[in-house]
Design a protein around this motif. Sequence first.
Motif, PDB file in Angstrom:
ATOM      1  N   GLU B 129       0.821  -1.214   0.000  1.00 43.16           N
ATOM      2  CA  GLU B 129       0.000   0.000   0.000  1.00 43.16           C
ATOM      3  C   GLU B 129       0.854   1.262   0.000  1.00 43.16           C
ATOM      4  O   GLU B 129       0.348   2.361   0.199  1.00 43.16           O
ATOM      5  CB  GLU B 129      -0.953  -0.029   1.204  1.00 43.16           C
ATOM      6  N   LYS B 245      -9.063  -3.878  -3.065  1.00 44.08           N
ATOM      7  CA  LYS B 245      -8.711  -2.772  -2.171  1.00 44.08           C
ATOM      8  C   LYS B 245      -7.287  -2.276  -2.455  1.00 44.08           C
ATOM      9  O   LYS B 245      -7.049  -1.076  -2.629  1.00 44.08           O
ATOM     10  CB  LYS B 245      -8.815  -3.261  -0.722  1.00 44.08           C
ATOM     11  N   GLN B 248      -6.990  -0.513  -5.791  1.00 45.48           N
ATOM     12  CA  GLN B 248      -7.611   0.813  -5.769  1.00 45.48           C
ATOM     13  C   GLN B 248      -6.701   1.819  -5.072  1.00 45.48           C
ATOM     14  O   GLN B 248      -6.517   2.936  -5.556  1.00 45.48           O
ATOM     15  CB  GLN B 248      -8.979   0.747  -5.072  1.00 45.48           C
TER      16      GLN B 248
END
Lengths: 160, 597
Positions: B129, B245, B248
């Motif tokens: 992330e 997730k 995105q």
Amino acid sequence: MEAALEKILKTYREKEGNVISILQDLEETFGYIPENAVNWFSKKLDIPESRFYGITTFYAQFHLKPPGKNVIIVCRGTACHVKGSDRLISGLRRTFNLPEGEDTTADRKFTIERVACVGTCGMAPVALINKKVHGKMTSNKLIKEIKILEVKKTDTNNEG
Amino acid sequence: MERFRANLLMCAGTSCVSCGTMNIRDALKEEIKNRGLEKEIKIVLTGCNGYCAQGPVMVVQPEGIFYQSLTVEEIPKLVEEHFLKGRPYQKLMFKEPEKKIAIPTMNEIPFFKHQVLRVLRNRGLIDPEALEEYIARDGYQAAAKALSQMTSGEIVKVVKDSGLRGRGGAGFPTGLKWELALRTKSDMRYVVCNGDEGDPGAFMDRSVMEADPHSVIEGMIICAKAIESRKGYIYVRSEYPLAVKRLQIAIDHCYEAGLLGKNILGTGVNFDLKIYQGAGAFVCGEETALMRSIEGKRGIPRARPPFPVHQGLWDQPTVLNNVETFANIPPIILNGADWFSSLGTDMSKGTKVFALTGRVKNTGLIEVPLGISLKKIIYDIGGGIESGRSFKAVQTGGPSGGCIPEKFLDLEVDYESLAQVGSIMGSGGMVVLDETDCMVNTAKFFLEFTQAESCGKCIPCRIGTKRLLEILNRVTSGNGKEGDVELLEELGQDIKATSLCGLGLTAPNPVLSTIRYFRNEYEAHIKDKKCPAAVCKELLIYSVLEEFCNGCGACKRACPADAITGKRKKIHKIDSELCVKCGTCFDVCKFNAIKKQ
């Protein structure tokens, strides 16, 4: 319900959605595709109901009946099959006394579903209890987990 | 930037998380704080490490020490030994099965030693992330090079020269696909990434999307420049919420950093990227069906030609590649075609990621050079068959593939060699089967799947798979007839010859390949009404082995049909009339006193 539908309609217009994205939002909001919601969208968007139903029945993600309070999904992927996931399903069906063709218990507490593969084959066989992955399952372990849920009785849908 | 003495790279892939990674992370945090080490040691949650069998796992950098099967109870001891006393904690290390000697570093462990990481280059090393962590490992350098220094034609040429073939299964040359799309005249072209990993038993695309989402996005940006596209989609199946997730988040970061959107990196290239979530249909992994699904319709395939490179999404030229294919692109652009083709066989270059599962000791995700032998994969990396049983077959390619028997264990894995023995490369699922697996049942399992997932458009697939399944059901329930095997073969060939799309064209493969190599098992089911591996329920008889039964009563209590009788400490008996053959007694007996045959 109307307010929830308006909200979905708004996202549809803003994000250039399509019939599938509407149905995904409905499924997310209600846990299934309610008939009156389809009728509502059909009128608003001038798309025949049959298109909604055609798509609903084509994809495994969509349900026409509301699910039970707890959803148990047993993975039927190859690795899980090799390690006996069919026995998990038959064990569950026996525990819940589910008649042929029925996936939800009469008290609407439990629904059993199967999924083609959740992609955690390294820990087969796998079951998802209210979206939480449980690996290396046996019939007995699974039934134990379910007994815990039965005792809890509170809303466990937010787990995981 | 803060500097730490040690980084604890904890695997936060789906497998490890469900074994309790998050609790262990909390315990570690707590212990590190208690010991006053929070300024020296940093915990990083990474994507899938790949060694799922030993989860939860963690790697300590910079030394590269690998800890496995972590438990909350062991954490205080681990922190004390390793980080206070400077003695890596042997108890949680990998141990060689025979010698019981601990192997401290990850690179020395056999499971990792034979692997070559290209697609999985960042696995377990970065926080998926965090864009800056990807960039720190040369991320987006290839995109910068392609966008600012290379022409479309040059990019296509490098990809073509590299010999990269589609990793989705069919193995179409990627560079050629891009060239065809580029040559098709149109104002609008699309780049689509197929992340609808539907094969049961395959999870490499999920891991790539979860562990290193930027590698896919970077590959797509390069493709966009190569085919002059302005818009792309990543199609991800809805069963992979974490992948959605992470992708995105990665896409949002790219927009913020100017790596997506208008005028990327100031080069004048525009490219918009959107995730499209599938809704659960295996056939949507087929390219024409996938594109219909993006258009918001039922995912039904259509005949080709026209091919998507000429007429794809919304009838515009479209390049559709698999997740792993796109993840291969950035290193090819950076290191060149020769570097890529230095590994592999004559026809199949580079590496391939496989999901190694089933009856092997080391299940998990592996990346190996093409041309490696099956034996090396199963025995050296996979550690051989669990519980000392013997190998029977390896199933590759999922429901479209076949079962490969022992005599081909030396086979060098590539697209052609697998096809020659009646299987396919497919997306990379590799399920190992041993003597306790029934081949007829395995074939039936896949047929149940393809039959349920057949979209119903063309008759050979819709009705043919149904009939195939009926015959298999007949055989496994003891009602097989003379001639059924021949009927399966004939019908299977016809379905293969006449179906519309890849699903039907390959659906009979599991049946045909098991007949080819394990015909005797089919015959045992039909003629002797016996299942040699003792799997097919209707053909089994459960009984108590008197010499092992000590009358503990566990089976009696567990039996759902009340078919077991016996007094405490006396030998029990199973009433075969009442027995529903569920196998519960077999599972609960601790003394191996239940026999099934």
